[in-house]
Structure formats: C-alpha cells, structure tokens
Design a protein around this motif. Sequence first.
Motif, short mmCIF file in Angstrom:
data_model
loop_
_atom_site.label_atom_id
_atom_site.label_comp_id
_atom_site.label_asym_id
_atom_site.label_seq_id
_atom_site.Cartn_x
_atom_site.Cartn_y
_atom_site.Cartn_z
N GLN A 271 0.93 -0.93 -0.21
CA GLN A 271 -0.19 0.24 -0.39
C GLN A 271 0.63 1.45 -0.01
O GLN A 271 1.63 1.28 0.12
N HIS B 16 -3.30 -0.21 -3.87
CA HIS B 16 -2.27 -1.70 -3.56
C HIS B 16 -1.71 -2.02 -4.62
O HIS B 16 -2.10 -1.61 -6.59
N LEU C 175 -4.63 -8.91 -6.96
CA LEU C 175 -5.45 -8.02 -7.26
C LEU C 175 -6.94 -7.66 -6.71
O LEU C 175 -7.31 -6.74 -6.69
N ASP C 176 -7.56 -9.28 -7.10
CA ASP C 176 -8.94 -9.28 -6.96
C ASP C 176 -9.28 -8.88 -5.81
O ASP C 176 -8.74 -9.41 -4.24
N GLU C 177 -10.38 -8.07 -5.29
CA GLU C 177 -10.42 -7.29 -4.01
C GLU C 177 -11.24 -8.54 -3.73
O GLU C 177 -12.17 -8.37 -2.93
N HIS D 118 -4.59 -12.13 2.32
CA HIS D 118 -6.52 -11.24 2.17
C HIS D 118 -6.60 -10.29 2.69
O HIS D 118 -7.83 -10.12 2.89
N HIS E 30 -6.45 -7.20 1.35
CA HIS E 30 -7.08 -6.45 0.82
C HIS E 30 -8.18 -6.78 -0.22
O HIS E 30 -9.16 -6.02 -0.85
N LYS E 31 -8.41 -7.87 -0.66
CA LYS E 31 -9.93 -7.98 0.47
C LYS E 31 -11.17 -7.78 1.00
O LYS E 31 -11.11 -7.38 1.52
N ARG E 32 -12.21 -7.51 -0.46
CA ARG E 32 -13.25 -5.92 0.12
C ARG E 32 -14.20 -7.47 1.33
O ARG E 32 -14.80 -8.03 0.81
N ARG F 269 -4.60 3.05 5.00
CA ARG F 269 -5.91 3.33 4.62
C ARG F 269 -7.24 3.98 4.72
O ARG F 269 -7.27 4.17 5.66
#
Length: 654
Positions: free
Chosen positions: A295, A301, A344-346, A598, A600-602, A632
């Motif tokens: 970050q 990211h 980079l998949d959220e 994990h 950065h996951k939404r 963040r």
Amino acid sequence: MAPNTEQHHHRSTTKLSHKPFKSRHATKSYIKALTKGKVESDRGSRKTPHQQVMSKIDRRNQAKQIRQIKQKENVKSTSVFAGHDGAPRLIAVLPLCQDCDAALAIQKLNQSVIPDSVLPTNGPLRVRVERFGQSVLYVPVGRDLISAMNACRVADFIIFLLSPDHEVGEDGEQLIRAIEGQGVSNVLTMVQHLDMIQPPKKQPQVIASLKSYINHFFPNQDKVHSVDSDRECANVIRSLCTTTPKGVGWREDRSWMLIEEVKWSERHDESDVHGGVALTGVVRGKGLKSNRLLQVGDWGHFQIERITDASLPTFRKRKADEMTVDVDEKAKVLETPDEDCDDLDELAPYDEVMTDHDDLAASEAPSKRKGVLLDDHHYFSDEDQSMPPPPTKLPPGTSNYQSAWFLGDDMSDVYSSDSDRDETLDSNIDVSIAAPTLPQDEPLPSNHVGDPTETTPSEYPQSEAFLNPSPTDEARELSAYRSSRKTSAEEDREFPDEIELHPNVLARERLSRYRGLRSLKTSTWDTSEDAPHQPQDYDRLLRIPDYKAARKTAVREALVGGVPAGKRVSIHLRKVPLSLQKTHDPSSPLSAFSLFRHEHKRTVINTTITLPPSASEPLPSKCELLIQIGSRRFLINPLFSQSGNTPNDVHKYL
C-alpha cells in the motif's frame, strides 16, 4: 458517722485467657488417637511458583533475569538504528500555530550539534549526528491535515511547535486530535519566538501556560523546550538520539517504510498507461516480503516485482588524504515473488452456478411477492393465496370489499338464519296488493350478465358522502399542511419511528424491503430473506468466521522471512498508473505499508464512530465520509444504528 473508705473500681477491659492444659509427655499412641481419621488439607499450600515463598537468592536471580530480558528487548528495538548504515530516526516537525516555521526550527536543532550547517528548506532531510552515532531524518510538515497525518503515522518522534503570541485555534486542535486518533509514538513540545516576550521574567509564565495546554492532550509531557535556546535544542537532540521509540501497535505488526526517493521507469510508448516505479527507503517494522501487496500512500495497492539492495556507499580510508568509495555497479536482488504471491482481486471468483429454487426452503427461495414481512408472514400482498379464503355463503348484496372482512365459513349460520327470516317475511306478504310493475321487477333473460355487486341494494346503511377534490386542490392543501408542521429535525426527535409517504407511492411497495419484528432483542433475523434485495456482488465478499484466529495467523506469518528491518532497499512495483507521476509532490511525505494476506479483500465491517464535542448536529445515514483504518483511507456512505450487543445481533436503524 465514719466516711466510706472503699474506692470504686471499673471492671477490667481486657479478658485474661488462661493457657489450656497440655500434657508435657504425650505418648505416640495418644497422638495417634488424636489424629485418628483426619485427612491433611492442601488449602493452605502454595502450588504455583508465583505463590511459593522464595529465598533471597532466588529473588535476586529472578530480578537479574527480568533485567536481562529488558536489556535484550531494548537492544533489539534499537538495533535498526545502530551503525553507520543503520536506519535514521524519523522526526516529524509540525507547527500548530500560524507564525511557527518548521524549516527554521529544524535549522536551529541541527546547528545546536553541527555549528555553521545549512540545510535545504523543503523535503525530508537526512543528517548524521556523530556525537551520538545516530542518523536522523527530519520531515517538515505543513498545517494541512492529510499531509500531517501521512508524516506522523511513520514518525518515531513528533515535535509540536507552539507560539507564545498566537493561539492554536480550531485547525491546530483538529490536527492534534486526528494525529492522536491514528496513533502516536513519542512526542516532544517546543515553543518558537519566545525571545519576543518582554520582559524576560514573563517567559516562565508563558511556558507554564503552554505546558498546561499540551498536557490536556499528552499528560506525559514534562517540559516545553525553547527553540531559541541552543542548550535546550542540544538536549532535545540528545533525547531524540538516545530514547527508544515506543512505536504504534498497528504499525509495528507489519513492514513499513518512509519513501526517500521515487524513480519512474522510462515510457517506451506514448500510449502506455501503466509502467514501473522504484521506491527507495529503509525497511522498518517486520521483514518485507515480495509475495505480499504494498500500500503506497493514497496511490492504492500494487504487486512487487522485485526487491533490490540500495545501501548507501561506504567510505574506506586508505591514506591520510585519500579515500575510496565502494559502489556496486549492479544492484543486488534480495527477493522476488513466487507462485504464492497475492493477486489484486478484491472479490472472490464469480461462480456461475444456476440454483434450483425448488430445492430451496421457502424462506431461502427468492420471492417476488409484494408485501410487508412480519415474522415470516407477508401482509398487504396482492396475491390471492396471501389473503384468507372468502366464505362460501354471503348475505345478499355483499360487495367484494365487504366480503374481505368475513373469514372462513363463519357466515354460513348467519346466512341460513337470514334466509329463514326472509322466507318468513315473504310468506307474510300479501300478494293481492296491487302495485305497479317496475322495469327492474321484470324477469331477466337467461343470457343477461349481472350488474356489479357494488350497485345492488344492501341491508347496510349508506355511508356518508365523500368529496373527491381535484388534484390541484389536493396538492395545495397538502403543501399548506406541510408548511404548518415543524421542521424535519424536530419531527425526527419527536417521532423517530414515523415516515411520510408521497401520495402517489404505495405503502406495500415502499416497505417491501423492510421487515417487522416483535422484539428487537429476541426475534430472530433470517438473513436468507435479504437475498432478493442484496447487492449483486454481496455473495463474493470475504467472510471471516473467526476474526481473532485469522488475525493471529496473519500476524504470525509476517514474523518469519522477508528482508530484515534496517535494510535500505529499492522496491520495484509493476503496473503503476503513469498519471500518478504528475500528481506526485516530492516535498510531501510518502509512505509504504505491506499488507497481510487477504487484507486487501473487500468485506463488510462494523465500526463505532464517536462525534467530537464540537459537533452541533448528528450525521445522517448514507452521508459521504472519509474514514482511515490503519494506513488506508476509504470514502464511505455508512448506515448508522444503535450501538451495543444484543442476543440476536439486531440493531435499530438511526
């Protein structure tokens, strides 16, 4: 008569206890008989080592072990600053008043240990203090909120500058509260332009007043130093170089760094949108891993392409006047990512699986019924199956609206009694009475369709006349009614559970997404009923069954491996938008933080927000807010509800 020579005595206040009889020579058989059948109890024994009484030698040994452990922890925490190539101590200088100058204060501090030194006035400044064998990195900060928070979240020490003439004001107090909220390591306070206070005997009073103000936010501040005094500036430098920073909890669990230099890769084509960038700085915190995402400030990211060595050149003295410099022509690659690197998949991968609604339970299947759901029952629905069945027999002349009020076959008896009464009346009627025949009395043809039931005669009394005003009159009356009411804020406080609907909006459509509960604390909330109304990507959000266990696993994983702290490296990122090159300001501080696996996951989180005392009005739901969690920041539109814990995990919407 002879006088009474007897004296009066008070009774003794102490009770004399005689010793019980004890045999001087007790035989073994007598002692065994006394203790016959008794079992020794362990209630008074001390089992744990902390409860046992230690000897003097054991106590000294224990104190020595505790002292050695603390010394090892102190050496380990300060090892990143040791040596010529050690990490610099990050010092953020923040002015709280308008007439304070951070660049001038840095110049005064540096000249107290290095006379006749001149430093640049902008950007981070790295200085080597040979007297204490430490390196310091000054970060001048403006009065901007975002830049101040960016600099203070990576600083080991924060120096607040106060003024003897000007007050801190609302902006300065907002800076203090924001920095205190995100986490503070070590704080020092200095006053600038103290020589302007005349006569000099008033200066101690000003310093005492400033100390009382700063103790309101940081009670551990013992002294307010003066920037104009070289002796006090030297004492501040000594404290900065010898004190161990206590750090910030959320920051020390991960790897982070203050970026000292940014190098952009050359653009091969003018149409390129993404490119590479190299960020140079000293690793702090835990070990830096190339498999984890990075970050970078407010950029976002990014994935790490490689980590290379960027140590400063070392000087070796060969002769009295000659000196050689060791410079590596090619940077050494320290670490590269492997197949275990994060993407980079959220959201979770989308699985296109058709769900058979017939196999689902009635509560889980998606429903298209329009109505209000109250404890697993739909009300005000337009479907026939949602309404109770009409009775088989109705009184003559009953309309559709009236028949809805008769439930089941309860009207069969009423209908039979009414029919008997009608037959009795018909038998008593004299048919010989001559009466004119009316058109409606004539028999109807067989193919005639009956008139609506609303027009047939009814035994119920006729209702009062209802005046239907025109739309213009109705709108005018409605506007006059609304203008006569109180303001919306007062209505919400007086009637918090009421809503006002537009005349053209049906209540069953407006309230179809809501659910009624008998009790907010005991009624269960079936989440499967929310499926028809949830967002499209709601099922793809990250779900964490046990947050504490998942967090502990991620933190333990960050403890092992990676580039060690204190190493100066260059981090090469991939697919960075080249448009950031135009918006990047080299004078403003830029930091980088490594994310856990994990992280950065939404997902959906619940937080508690407390308004400051200066807030005059409450925040409405779905208002746009800028929230910072750790390193963040997010732009959110939250939904507010009552705080607290309930047995069914249901909270009232505010």
